[in-house]
Design an enzyme around this catalytic site. Structure first.
Site, PDB file in Angstrom:
ATOM      1  N   ASP A   1     -28.318  24.373  -1.688  1.00 32.67           N
ATOM      2  CA  ASP A   1     -28.170  24.641  -0.256  1.00 32.67           C
ATOM      3  C   ASP A   1     -29.156  25.697   0.260  1.00 32.67           C
ATOM      4  OD1 ASP A   1     -26.223  22.757  -0.004  1.00 32.67           O
ATOM      5  OD2 ASP A   1     -24.539  24.148   0.170  1.00 32.67           O
TER       6      ASP A   1
ATOM      7  N   ARG B   1     -23.216  22.404  12.438  1.00 27.83           N
ATOM      8  CA  ARG B   1     -22.189  22.135  11.431  1.00 27.83           C
ATOM      9  C   ARG B   1     -22.053  23.302  10.459  1.00 27.83           C
ATOM     10  NH1 ARG B   1     -23.733  18.151   7.798  1.00 27.83           N
ATOM     11  NH2 ARG B   1     -21.985  19.041   6.719  1.00 27.83           N
TER      12      ARG B   1
ATOM     13  N   LYS C   1     -18.365  28.394   5.468  1.00 25.69           N
ATOM     14  CA  LYS C   1     -17.902  27.032   5.767  1.00 25.69           C
ATOM     15  C   LYS C   1     -17.341  26.370   4.512  1.00 25.69           C
ATOM     16  CE  LYS C   1     -21.015  23.493   5.866  1.00 25.69           C
ATOM     17  NZ  LYS C   1     -20.602  22.380   4.993  1.00 25.69           N
ATOM     18  N   ASN C   2     -18.082  26.458   3.415  1.00 30.17           N
ATOM     19  CA  ASN C   2     -17.662  25.707   2.220  1.00 30.17           C
ATOM     20  C   ASN C   2     -16.437  26.298   1.539  1.00 30.17           C
ATOM     21  OD1 ASN C   2     -19.681  23.926   2.690  1.00 30.17           O
ATOM     22  ND2 ASN C   2     -20.956  24.504   0.935  1.00 30.17           N
TER      23      ASN C   2
ATOM     24  N   ARG D   1     -24.094  10.495  -3.227  1.00 25.31           N
ATOM     25  CA  ARG D   1     -22.924  11.392  -3.290  1.00 25.31           C
ATOM     26  C   ARG D   1     -21.598  10.670  -3.494  1.00 25.31           C
ATOM     27  NH1 ARG D   1     -23.824  16.188   1.063  1.00 25.31           N
ATOM     28  NH2 ARG D   1     -22.329  17.313  -0.198  1.00 25.31           N
TER      29      ARG D   1
ATOM     30  N   CYS E   1     -25.045   9.370   2.645  1.00 28.69           N
ATOM     31  CA  CYS E   1     -25.415  10.441   3.560  1.00 28.69           C
ATOM     32  C   CYS E   1     -26.870  10.761   3.340  1.00 28.69           C
ATOM     33  CB  CYS E   1     -24.542  11.673   3.371  1.00 28.69           C
ATOM     34  SG  CYS E   1     -24.985  12.630   1.942  1.00 28.69           S
TER      35      CYS E   1
END
Ligand code: UD1
Length: 419
Positions: A304, A396, A22-23, A121, A116
């Site tokens: 993560d 997500r 994803k990233n 952030r 968030c």
């Protein structure tokens, strides 16, 4: 509302394939805006964040065709430069539109993402870099607006090695006049993947993967064809799934060179790892040993993976410390793990985890993506049934996680919540 229901206790066995990252896919999809024409990106994971980029690209005027895991993005008719709040608030990475739009159209209007769940952030470093490259930046109604005749290469020192900040500035620099030097740049493997695509488009990017990246901008860039790298965080999550259940799992597509800190800590926890040509096989220990971690930018232990590794440590034979140094508020999974019987105490940025012999299933919910993954992992090892709600967070970032885990022998299903 959907939930994931897990009856814990099965040792996982077999093979699972890692999806595209994803990233990496997100910046690669935004990079299509740098050229006029059709780019092709393969191995894009089917995730909600990728749907959000598809919508955003559509709002800008791009035509996006999807077939399986391939995105064809035609940017010939891009006419709008505004990323609206409604979409940006569902995905912070929308801020990656700033660099390419400013570089190609001399203008961008992107909603500020706002707070968030894992902290404030800010995006000040993205803006500071664009300003150094000659963009004029204003704030209007919660939107950041940039203007520049043509960006000019600059020397930019990033106070923190921000990942999306580095990517935004690399994309901007790819169309800027002259050379840009990014110092204290992020070194994540996803940065290297983006650099490869920018080079295919006609920019000259050197040093990606180190803390100094040099970019020679081009007057024009061409569309690219590229395949997204494998998701190292998904790979790490499946390795922990094998370890936490005392199972034996081959994670196909896992790249040892992207996972060094993770693998070192898994070994410390007593897992046996075999690095194969096309993946990594984990043999879980009967009971994990305690292994302390400190998260830090790549090549350090990834933030993560912090929540998932904590789930493993909840069952360790002893206590350890888990220190979160990247984000200020990334322990929301702790209260939920405690509801499953974990013994964790938080002081500032550090959690002390005293391993217990067993976790007990419970209804739990999470407020961010990786926290949700940690609850699924805890549920795989817990006695009884765990029901994880708010799984839109999981969707997500993980492609069909319940199907992949079921394929390894987990008793797991997606169900519709009552009421
Ligand atoms: C990216 C990843 C995310 C991962 C994170 C850290 C994507 C789409 N997301 O997020 O999954 O958890 O890297 O590995 O790739 N900061 C500032 N000012 C800025 C930018 C960042 O102070 O302008 C701070 C942040 O608050 C944070 C730290 O820098 O404390 C690192 O954040 P950053 O690397 O920017 O994270 P993201 O790129 O948002």
């Amino acid at each position: 509302m959907e939930m994931i229901e897990i009856r814990g206790g099965n040792r996982l066995h077999g093979e699972v394939a890692v999806s595209g990252a994803k990233n990496a896919a997100l910046p690669l999809l935004f990079a299509t805006l740098l050229a006029s024409g059709q780019s092709r990106l393969d191995n894009v994971p089917r995730l909600r964040d990728c749907d959000t980029v598809e919508k955003l690209l559509g709002i800008f005027g791009a035509r996006v065709e999807r077939s399986g895991n391939t995105f064809l993005v035609d940017t010939r008719d891009v006419a709008s430069i505004e990323a609206p709040y409604d979409l940006v608030r569902t995905m912070r990475a929308s801020v990656l539109a700033l660099g390419p739009l400013t570089a190609r159209f001399g203008r961008a209007r992107v909603s500020l993402p706002g707070g968030c769940a894992i902290g404030a952030r800010p995006i000040d470093l993205h803006l500071k870099g664009l300003e150094a490259m000659g963009a004029e930046i204003t704030l209007d109604q919660g939107y950041v607006e940039t203007r520049a005749e043509r960006l000019v290469g600059a020397r930019v020192y990033l106070d923190l090695p921000t990942v999306t900040g580095t990517e935004n500035l690399m994309m901007a620099a790819a169309l800027a006049r002259g050379e840009t030097l990014l110092e204290n740049a992020a070194r994540e493997p996803e940065i290297v993947d983006l650099a490869e695509a920018l080079n295919k488009m006609g920019a000259l990017v050197e040093g990606a993967g180190s803390d100094t990246i040099r970019i020679q901008g081009a007057d024009d860039l061409a569309p690219y064809e590229h395949a997204t790298m494998a998701d190292r965080i998904e790979a790490g999550t499946f390795l922990v799934a094998g370890a936490i259940t005392g199972g034996e799992v081959l994670v196909r597509g896992a790249m040892p060179q992207h996972l060094e800190a993770m693998l070192a800590k898994l070994r410390d926890s007593g897992a046996r790892l075999e690095e194969l040509e096309d993946g990594i096989r984990v043999h879980g220990p009967d009971r994990p040993l305690p292994a302390s971690i400190v998260t830090s930018p790549h090549p350090g232990f990834p933030t993560d993976m912090q929540a998932q590794f904590m789930a493993l440590m909840c069952l360790a034979d002893g206590s350890c410390q888990i220190s979160e140094q990247v984000f200020e508020n990334r322990f929301m999974h702790v209260c939920e793990l405690q509801r499953m019987g974990a013994d964790i105490q938080i002081a500032g940025h550090t959690a002390t985890v005293r391993g217990v012999e067993r976790l007990k299933g419970a209804p739990v919910m999470a407020t961010d993506l990786r926290a949700s993954a940690s609850l699924v992992l805890a549920g795989l090892a817990a006695e009884g049934t765990t029901a994880v709600s708010r799984i839109y967070h999981l969707d997500r970032g993980y492609e069909h996680i319940e199907e992949k885990l079921a394929g390894l022998g987990a008793d797991i299903r997606r169900v519709r919540a009552r009421g």
